[in-house]
Design an enzyme around this catalytic site. Structure first.
Site, PDB file in Angstrom:
ATOM      1  N   LYS A  67      17.777  -4.996   0.811  1.00  0.00           N
ATOM      2  CA  LYS A  67      17.177  -6.262   0.400  1.00  0.00           C
ATOM      3  C   LYS A  67      16.975  -6.207  -1.099  1.00  0.00           C
ATOM      4  CE  LYS A  67      12.781  -7.465   0.859  1.00  0.00           C
ATOM      5  NZ  LYS A  67      11.512  -7.952   1.444  1.00  0.00           N
ATOM      6  N   ARG A 110       8.776 -10.526   8.893  1.00  0.00           N
ATOM      7  CA  ARG A 110       8.757  -9.099   9.219  1.00  0.00           C
ATOM      8  C   ARG A 110       7.455  -8.447   8.777  1.00  0.00           C
ATOM      9  NH1 ARG A 110       7.954  -5.994   4.399  1.00  0.00           N
ATOM     10  NH2 ARG A 110       9.890  -5.676   3.240  1.00  0.00           N
ATOM     11  N   HIS A 137       0.365 -17.133   0.400  1.00  0.00           N
ATOM     12  CA  HIS A 137       1.474 -17.622   1.222  1.00  0.00           C
ATOM     13  C   HIS A 137       1.620 -16.841   2.521  1.00  0.00           C
ATOM     14  CE1 HIS A 137       5.492 -19.093   2.219  1.00  0.00           C
ATOM     15  NE2 HIS A 137       5.909 -17.838   2.288  1.00  0.00           N
ATOM     16  N   ASN A 159     -11.732 -15.252   0.954  1.00  0.00           N
ATOM     17  CA  ASN A 159     -10.831 -15.307  -0.186  1.00  0.00           C
ATOM     18  C   ASN A 159     -11.673 -15.513  -1.441  1.00  0.00           C
ATOM     19  OD1 ASN A 159      -7.916 -15.413  -1.059  1.00  0.00           O
ATOM     20  ND2 ASN A 159      -8.612 -17.342  -1.938  1.00  0.00           N
ATOM     21  N   SER A 199      -2.979  -9.252  -3.314  1.00  0.00           N
ATOM     22  CA  SER A 199      -2.270  -8.479  -4.339  1.00  0.00           C
ATOM     23  C   SER A 199      -3.271  -7.776  -5.253  1.00  0.00           C
ATOM     24  CB  SER A 199      -1.354  -9.397  -5.163  1.00  0.00           C
ATOM     25  OG  SER A 199      -2.103 -10.463  -5.736  1.00  0.00           O
ATOM     26  N   THR A 221      -0.606  -3.912  -0.138  1.00  0.00           N
ATOM     27  CA  THR A 221      -0.335  -2.899  -1.156  1.00  0.00           C
ATOM     28  C   THR A 221       1.058  -2.316  -0.976  1.00  0.00           C
ATOM     29  OG1 THR A 221      -2.673  -2.371  -1.366  1.00  0.00           O
ATOM     30  CG2 THR A 221      -1.123  -0.717  -2.131  1.00  0.00           C
ATOM     31  N   LYS A 226      -1.862  -0.949  -6.841  1.00  0.00           N
ATOM     32  CA  LYS A 226      -2.501  -1.936  -5.970  1.00  0.00           C
ATOM     33  C   LYS A 226      -3.498  -1.253  -5.031  1.00  0.00           C
ATOM     34  CE  LYS A 226       0.826  -5.751  -5.586  1.00  0.00           C
ATOM     35  NZ  LYS A 226       1.617  -6.534  -4.611  1.00  0.00           N
ATOM     36  N   GLY A 292       0.560  -0.868   5.950  1.00  0.00           N
ATOM     37  CA  GLY A 292       1.874  -1.501   6.029  1.00  0.00           C
ATOM     38  C   GLY A 292       2.481  -1.669   4.651  1.00  0.00           C
TER      39      GLY A 292
END
Length: 321
Positions: A67, A110, A137, A159, A199, A221, A226, A292
């Protein structure tokens, strides 16, 4: 060569198909029949963009490819998605380019599927409250995918800009779930499952805020520097990841590795749980955490599934190359 453009992908693949593809990849990785190549990720010095490659080979599925893409922070002003990517698949027997597939929606699906797989295998069966940290998003994709894995009754969300949570409220309404905008402390106190998808470069969620028995999926992360959670939470949790090498270098566990809070051997591949080689959660009081980091094999798996669907439905374009 087969071309599957971004515009047709939404009508081809589902969150359920993405879940299956990612779950199989994790199992294949843990069985050592699939491996990822080193990640390349660079600031290119133009348009404030980060650009890179994720690639690998799954011998079981014969998925070989990469990718290519990254993050262009000015794209939103141009009516484009900030994250842009394309997946290239190659024939494992000949090396010829087999397919080019739009990667934007696939990346979102994914990533959400990875969190959902972790919840399916690690969260308490009786989890009722889902916490979402972040409202970008990716957050709505996470909510939809994870909410399908347990009998959740309520969503609590946080948030930095609370007004941005209205999109998540709308998704919760679609799913028939209650929704509440809360402080980060209240979120940790209520949630049985927490998904962080920001982020951030500073810890948002702290160990003292998370109650026993919680499953945490850290999905934001993927780059050095991050950070979404503090080392106290890392130290308190039983740790799982997609790939240990990425977790310790660019994932959520990178900081705890540097200060020796944990060692690489303290982290287990989620695929080992899927394969039955690790018990996963061992008690109702245990805190589990999935780091992840996002691996190239996930992209190849969902892209390959899309190619098969596009061919069967006649919406792929074939060209000589």
């Amino acid at each position: 060569m087969i071309i599957v453009p971004e515009a047709v992908i939404a009508d081809l693949i589902t969150p359920e198909a993405s879940f299956t593809a990612v779950e199989r990849v994790f199992a294949s990785m843990a069985a050592r029949s699939a491996y990822n190549f080193p990640v390349i990720r660079e600031a290119i010095g133009h348009a404030d963009a980060l650009y890179g490659f994720k690639s690998g080979f799954d011998r079981a599925a014969l998925n070989l490819g990469l990718k290519s893409g990254g993050y262009w922070p000015g794209n939103a002003a141009k009516g484009l998605t900030n994250h842009q990517s394309t997946v290239f698949l190659f024939d494992a027997d000949t090396g010829k380019c087999r397919a080019v597939v739009g990667g934007n929606l696939l990346t979102a699906l994914r990533t959400a599927a990875a969190a959902a797989v972790s919840v399916a295998h690690l969260a308490r069966p009786d989890a009722k409250v889902l916490g979402i940290v972040g409202a970008g998003h990716q957050a709505a994709f996470q909510l939809r995918a994870v909410a399908a894995q347990r009998p959740f009754e309520k969503i609590v969300a946080w948030n930095r800009s609370p007004e941005k949570l209205e999109t998540l409220r709308g998704v919760a309404d679609e799913l028939g779930l209650g929704f509440e905008s809360v402080s980060i402390e209240d979120l940790g106190g209520q949630a049985d499952v927490i998904v962080t998808i920001t982020s951030s470069h500073d810890a948002i969620l702290h160990g003292a805020q998370v109650k026993p028995g919680t499953h945490v999926a850290c999905m934001g992360t993927d780059t050095k520097g991050k950070r979404e959670v503090d080392n106290d939470l890392i130290a308190a949790a039983t740790l799982f990841t997609d790939e240990v090498a990425q977790s310790t270098t660019i994932g959520e566990c990178q900081h705890a590795i540097v200060d020796l809070t944990i060692r690489p051997e303290d982290i287990t591949e989620l695929g080992a749980v899927i394969n039955g080689d690790h018990k996963g959660r061992t008690s109702a009081e245990e805190i589990t955490l999935f780091d992840g980091t996002g691996v190239g094999l996930q992209d190849l798996a969902v892209a390959s599934a899309v190619v098969e669907l596009a061919m069967s439905r006649g919406v792929a374009t074939e060209v000589d190359f």
